[in-house]
Design a protein around this motif. Structure first.
Motif, PDB file in Angstrom:
ATOM      1  N   LEU A 207      -3.699   0.236  57.390  1.00 31.27           N
ATOM      2  CA  LEU A 207      -2.453   0.714  58.274  1.00 31.27           C
ATOM      3  C   LEU A 207      -1.677  -0.540  58.795  1.00 31.27           C
ATOM      4  CD1 LEU A 207      -0.768   3.095  58.827  1.00 31.27           C
ATOM      5  CD2 LEU A 207      -2.111   3.276  60.924  1.00 31.27           C
ATOM      6  N   ALA A 208      -2.414  -1.597  59.095  1.00 33.09           N
ATOM      7  CA  ALA A 208      -2.076  -2.772  59.567  1.00 33.09           C
ATOM      8  C   ALA A 208      -1.302  -3.501  58.197  1.00 33.09           C
ATOM      9  CB  ALA A 208      -2.855  -3.688  60.229  1.00 33.09           C
ATOM     10  N   ASP A 209      -1.741  -3.399  57.064  1.00 37.33           N
ATOM     11  CA  ASP A 209      -1.604  -3.818  55.993  1.00 37.33           C
ATOM     12  C   ASP A 209      -0.237  -3.362  55.835  1.00 37.33           C
ATOM     13  OD1 ASP A 209      -3.263  -5.851  56.005  1.00 37.33           O
ATOM     14  OD2 ASP A 209      -4.646  -4.708  54.367  1.00 37.33           O
ATOM     15  N   TRP A 210       0.019  -1.867  55.708  1.00 31.80           N
ATOM     16  CA  TRP A 210       1.072  -1.256  55.508  1.00 31.80           C
ATOM     17  C   TRP A 210       2.340  -1.567  56.287  1.00 31.80           C
ATOM     18  CZ3 TRP A 210       4.321   2.338  58.012  1.00 31.80           C
ATOM     19  CH2 TRP A 210       5.029   2.953  57.156  1.00 31.80           C
ATOM     20  N   MET A 211       1.887  -1.574  57.678  1.00 30.93           N
ATOM     21  CA  MET A 211       3.308  -2.083  58.589  1.00 30.93           C
ATOM     22  C   MET A 211       3.468  -3.292  58.251  1.00 30.93           C
ATOM     23  SD  MET A 211       1.420  -0.406  62.014  1.00 30.93           S
ATOM     24  CE  MET A 211       2.836  -1.133  63.017  1.00 30.93           C
ATOM     25  N   ALA A 212       2.870  -4.415  57.723  1.00 30.64           N
ATOM     26  CA  ALA A 212       3.175  -5.521  57.397  1.00 30.64           C
ATOM     27  C   ALA A 212       4.067  -5.575  55.953  1.00 30.64           C
ATOM     28  CB  ALA A 212       2.002  -6.394  57.041  1.00 30.64           C
ATOM     29  N   ALA A 213       3.590  -4.774  55.143  1.00 26.79           N
ATOM     30  CA  ALA A 213       4.260  -4.786  53.920  1.00 26.79           C
ATOM     31  C   ALA A 213       5.772  -3.913  54.062  1.00 26.79           C
ATOM     32  CB  ALA A 213       3.416  -3.864  52.737  1.00 26.79           C
ATOM     33  N   TYR A 214       5.913  -3.099  55.132  1.00 23.39           N
ATOM     34  CA  TYR A 214       7.128  -2.533  55.396  1.00 23.39           C
ATOM     35  C   TYR A 214       7.475  -2.971  56.696  1.00 23.39           C
ATOM     36  CZ  TYR A 214       5.841  -0.007  51.020  1.00 23.39           C
ATOM     37  OH  TYR A 214       5.508   0.321  49.733  1.00 23.39           O
ATOM     38  N   PRO A 215       7.943  -4.046  57.084  1.00 27.21           N
ATOM     39  CA  PRO A 215       8.351  -4.374  58.579  1.00 27.21           C
ATOM     40  C   PRO A 215       9.490  -3.542  59.041  1.00 27.21           C
ATOM     41  CG  PRO A 215       8.597  -6.254  57.060  1.00 27.21           C
ATOM     42  CD  PRO A 215       8.395  -5.068  56.005  1.00 27.21           C
ATOM     43  N   GLY A 216       9.293  -3.038  60.357  1.00 24.64           N
ATOM     44  CA  GLY A 216      10.206  -1.974  60.980  1.00 24.64           C
ATOM     45  C   GLY A 216       9.786  -0.596  60.506  1.00 24.64           C
ATOM     46  N   ALA A 217       9.038  -0.235  59.542  1.00 26.58           N
ATOM     47  CA  ALA A 217       8.692   1.028  59.127  1.00 26.58           C
ATOM     48  C   ALA A 217       7.708   1.691  60.259  1.00 26.58           C
ATOM     49  CB  ALA A 217       8.410   1.354  57.836  1.00 26.58           C
ATOM     50  N   THR A 218       7.615   2.928  60.667  1.00 29.90           N
ATOM     51  CA  THR A 218       6.875   3.737  61.345  1.00 29.90           C
ATOM     52  C   THR A 218       5.998   4.604  60.503  1.00 29.90           C
ATOM     53  OG1 THR A 218       8.561   3.786  63.173  1.00 29.90           O
ATOM     54  CG2 THR A 218       6.634   5.364  63.458  1.00 29.90           C
ATOM     55  N   ALA A 219       4.578   4.421  60.975  1.00 31.04           N
ATOM     56  CA  ALA A 219       3.421   5.472  60.302  1.00 31.04           C
ATOM     57  C   ALA A 219       3.515   6.684  61.395  1.00 31.04           C
ATOM     58  CB  ALA A 219       2.251   4.606  60.212  1.00 31.04           C
ATOM     59  N   PHE A 220       3.139   8.004  60.669  1.00 31.26           N
ATOM     60  CA  PHE A 220       3.165   9.030  61.330  1.00 31.26           C
ATOM     61  C   PHE A 220       1.912   9.773  60.971  1.00 31.26           C
ATOM     62  CE2 PHE A 220       7.607   8.156  60.821  1.00 31.26           C
ATOM     63  CZ  PHE A 220       8.223   8.340  61.967  1.00 31.26           C
ATOM     64  N   LEU A 221       1.403  10.765  61.953  1.00 35.12           N
ATOM     65  CA  LEU A 221       0.183  11.618  61.458  1.00 35.12           C
ATOM     66  C   LEU A 221       1.238  12.991  61.512  1.00 35.12           C
ATOM     67  CD1 LEU A 221      -2.767  11.015  63.706  1.00 35.12           C
ATOM     68  CD2 LEU A 221      -2.784  11.270  61.345  1.00 35.12           C
ATOM     69  N   ASP A 222       0.747  13.459  60.592  1.00 35.76           N
ATOM     70  CA  ASP A 222       1.586  14.988  60.181  1.00 35.76           C
ATOM     71  C   ASP A 222       0.295  15.925  60.299  1.00 35.76           C
ATOM     72  OD1 ASP A 222       2.912  17.140  59.591  1.00 35.76           O
ATOM     73  OD2 ASP A 222       3.386  16.649  57.667  1.00 35.76           O
ATOM     74  N   ALA A 223       0.188  16.519  61.595  1.00 30.95           N
ATOM     75  CA  ALA A 223      -0.790  17.395  62.046  1.00 30.95           C
ATOM     76  C   ALA A 223      -0.163  18.761  62.262  1.00 30.95           C
ATOM     77  CB  ALA A 223      -1.474  17.101  63.279  1.00 30.95           C
ATOM     78  N   ARG A 224       1.068  19.017  61.624  1.00 33.82           N
ATOM     79  CA  ARG A 224       1.892  20.449  61.897  1.00 33.82           C
ATOM     80  C   ARG A 224       0.762  21.497  61.381  1.00 33.82           C
ATOM     81  NH1 ARG A 224       7.624  18.557  59.775  1.00 33.82           N
ATOM     82  NH2 ARG A 224       6.440  17.534  58.438  1.00 33.82           N
ATOM     83  N   GLY A 225      -0.020  21.109  60.362  1.00 32.34           N
ATOM     84  CA  GLY A 225      -0.723  22.215  59.338  1.00 32.34           C
ATOM     85  C   GLY A 225      -1.908  22.548  59.938  1.00 32.34           C
ATOM     86  N   ILE A 226      -2.402  22.120  61.036  1.00 33.89           N
ATOM     87  CA  ILE A 226      -3.716  22.356  61.713  1.00 33.89           C
ATOM     88  C   ILE A 226      -3.709  23.660  62.575  1.00 33.89           C
ATOM     89  CG2 ILE A 226      -4.341  19.985  61.951  1.00 33.89           C
ATOM     90  CD1 ILE A 226      -4.267  19.939  64.847  1.00 33.89           C
ATOM     91  N   GLY A 227      -2.534  24.175  62.785  1.00 34.80           N
ATOM     92  CA  GLY A 227      -2.261  25.530  63.339  1.00 34.80           C
ATOM     93  C   GLY A 227      -2.065  25.328  64.720  1.00 34.80           C
ATOM     94  N   ASP A 228      -1.223  26.291  65.439  1.00 32.53           N
ATOM     95  CA  ASP A 228      -1.010  26.059  66.980  1.00 32.53           C
ATOM     96  C   ASP A 228      -2.160  26.263  67.762  1.00 32.53           C
ATOM     97  OD1 ASP A 228       1.604  25.963  66.057  1.00 32.53           O
ATOM     98  OD2 ASP A 228       2.315  27.752  66.901  1.00 32.53           O
ATOM     99  N   GLN A 229      -3.182  27.058  67.580  1.00 33.35           N
ATOM    100  CA  GLN A 229      -4.257  27.387  68.359  1.00 33.35           C
ATOM    101  C   GLN A 229      -5.103  26.066  68.532  1.00 33.35           C
ATOM    102  OE1 GLN A 229      -6.593  30.804  66.917  1.00 33.35           O
ATOM    103  NE2 GLN A 229      -7.841  30.829  69.071  1.00 33.35           N
TER     104      GLN A 229
END
Length: 529
Positions: A287-309
């Motif tokens: 993840l640190a390498d990705w952030m260095a390759a894309y300065p200013g970009a933000t990484a996200f965790l997409d957990a919308r599919g794990i269910g409200d419960q």
């Protein structure tokens, strides 16, 4: 030409206004400190436990580690693999052998304290802290008890006599007074220094006090270059963060439940099957390498599919609360994340009973380097190491012939770092001492740290800055000295590990206060001078 870092061998704090005596002083109220103090109290040995805050405000209490894996502990081969070639087999063996026994002992204590069955989903740290703290408070109140708990007090320096043996501890109390505990034995269980970085999951007290005090007292620091980072800590917008706020860890259970690492457009950064199985250090570096390759970009965790419960159940409910406090609904929105400094893997060099290279000085927990976790170790290994290590120190000292304290002597005194310099120390750590390191940045940072002034009088903020600068300077020197990538230490100018560097990097202070760096074989025992 590089500038040599010169640190004070002792800080120029105000003269003490009180003196008290004890056989042993334990510094730190977490798992390591409490488990060291309790055997001494049970043996009726006068012991003082010095705690920065309260017994329920510690790094142990905030730990999100769980005990499930250590009730049926990993094998020695698994620990050796996790430690990436630097694991001490004997130290790892003690974790494997003693962890189930001590966890069962904690369960029995917890049951004695409360008839309510412990929730197995609750993090081990909070259960451990509440149980040990309750027992300690009972010991303190016994009519013939020998345990004194000194909360809201901060250690300033380990005192030594003319021969270099421990002579006590200088303390700054919450009421503003400075005093000395005279003791021939001091145990450091103060935690780490992850507040050195801007982005961190560590509590506000992780300011490197124990590491810096040990260094000034003459102790060797070992493998300080290995610092663990939470791979996916909440990266709340700056306007949503409080000054100095610790980032909440969006832990691995989210990835196990199906949360994916994506960019702002929803494209995958690390494939799900990889993020679910990569060790923490490898995922954090990816993840640190990705952030260095894309300065200013933000990484996200997409957990919308794990269910409200799922967000209503432990441990996700705590993560959901942290997100909502920053205006993020994790069931409907992606969660901004980034690596954040979490804990030190290296620390004060100790032997099997916690003894350091300074006579009378012991250490346990995150502040210490037992060798059990090698260059990385399992994610929950540090908490178990604190319990096992603290217990080992306490049991050893309870049976040892403890020396009386001699008169302390002043070492090379030095003033404190100005408060406005701390921001520069943290910026240099962010830029050079994080997950991507290379020689020139390390050298520049080392030179910058060496030139900082020490001209201020004593104060809490000045003490914090002075200690973090000392830790940063030692860490930079250790990182320069290890020209390879291993475990949590990544050199982008030295990819891969080298067999010839399967050894310890050791940092200590010379008599004149300059940092000196050496190496030691993995099988070389820690001995006192």
């Amino acid at each position: 030409m590089s500038t040599s870092t010169r640190l004070g061998r002792q800080l120029e704090a105000p003269a003490p206004t009180w003196n008290k005596s004890a056989a042993v002083v334990v510094v730190g109220g977490g798992a390591a400190g409490l488990s060291a103090a309790l055997p001494l109290a049970a043996a009726r040995i006068p012991v003082v436990l010095v705690c920065r805050s309260t017994l329920l405000d510690t790094a142990t209490a905030r730990s999100t580690s769980r005990s499930i894996g250590w009730r049926n502990p990993p094998t020695s081969e698994q620990l050796a693999s996790a430690g990436d070639g630097l694991t001490d087999p004997a130290a790892a063996g003690r974790l494997i052998e003693q962890a189930p026994e001590l966890l069962d002992w904690l369960d029995a204590l917890a049951h004695q304290i409360s008839s309510v069955e412990q929730d197995p989903r609750q993090p081990l740290g909070m259960t451990m802290q509440r149980t040990l703290a309750s027992v300690a408070r009972v010991q303190e109140l016994l009519p013939a008890g020998t345990l004194t708990i000194d909360t809201h007090s901060r250690a300033v320096d380990v005192l030594t006599d003319e021969s270099g043996h421990v002579a006590g501890l200088r303390v700054s109390r919450g009421d503003g007074t400075i005093g000395d505990y005279r003791a021939g034995t001091v145990v450091l269980a103060t935690g780490g220094a992850a507040r050195l970085w801007t982005h961190t999951t560590a509590p506000a007290l992780a300011n490197g006090d124990g590491l810096a005090m040990a260094l000034r007292a003459g102790a060797a620091l070992r493998d300080l270059e290995f610092v663990s980072f939470a791979p996916t800590a909440l990266n709340a917008p700056p306007e949503e963060r409080l000054p100095g706020e610790a980032a909440a860890e969006m832990g691995p259970t989210l990835r196990q439940a199906g949360a994916e690492l994506v960019d702002a457009a929803g494209s995958t950064i690390v494939p799900l099957d990889e993020s679910q199985h990569l060790p923490d250090h490898e995922l954090a570096i990816r993840l640190a390498d990705w952030m260095a390759a894309y300065p200013g970009a933000t990484a996200f965790l997409d957990a919308r599919g794990i269910g409200d419960q799922a967000w209503q159940l432990a441990p996700h409910v705590v993560m959901a609360q942290a997100c909502r406090e920053h205006g993020i609904n994790p069931a409907r929105q992606v969660i901004p994340v980034r690596p954040a400094a979490q804990a030190f893997v290296g620390g004060i060099a100790i032997n099997e009973v916690g003894a350091t290279t300074v006579p009378g000085l012991y250490a346990a927990g995150e502040v210490a380097s037992s060798g059990a976790n090698g260059a990385s170790g399992p994610a929950d290994g540090l908490l178990i190491d604190a319990l096992v290590g603290g217990t080992a120190v306490g049991r050893h000292l309870a049976q040892a012939e403890l020396p009386e304290a001699a008169d302390s002597t002043d070492r090379a005194l030095r003033g404190f770092l100005p408060t406005d310099a701390l921001a520069g120390v943290r910026t240099s750590a962010d830029e050079a001492l994080g997950l991507r390191r290379e020689h020139e940045k390390l050298r520049t940072t080392s030179d910058f740290l060496a030139r900082l002034p020490h001209e201020e009088d004593f104060g809490e903020d000045e003490l914090t800055g002075t200690n973090l600068q000392a830790v940063a300077a030692a860490l930079a020197q250790a990182a320069i000295a290890r020209p390879e990538s291993r475990g949590w230490h990544r050199r982008i100018d030295h990819a891969g590990a080298s067999d010839k560097w399967a050894k310890h990097v050791v940092v200590s202070l010379a008599d004149d206060g300059t940092l000196q760096v050496t190496t030691a074989a993995l099988d070389k025992p820690v001995t006192t001078r």
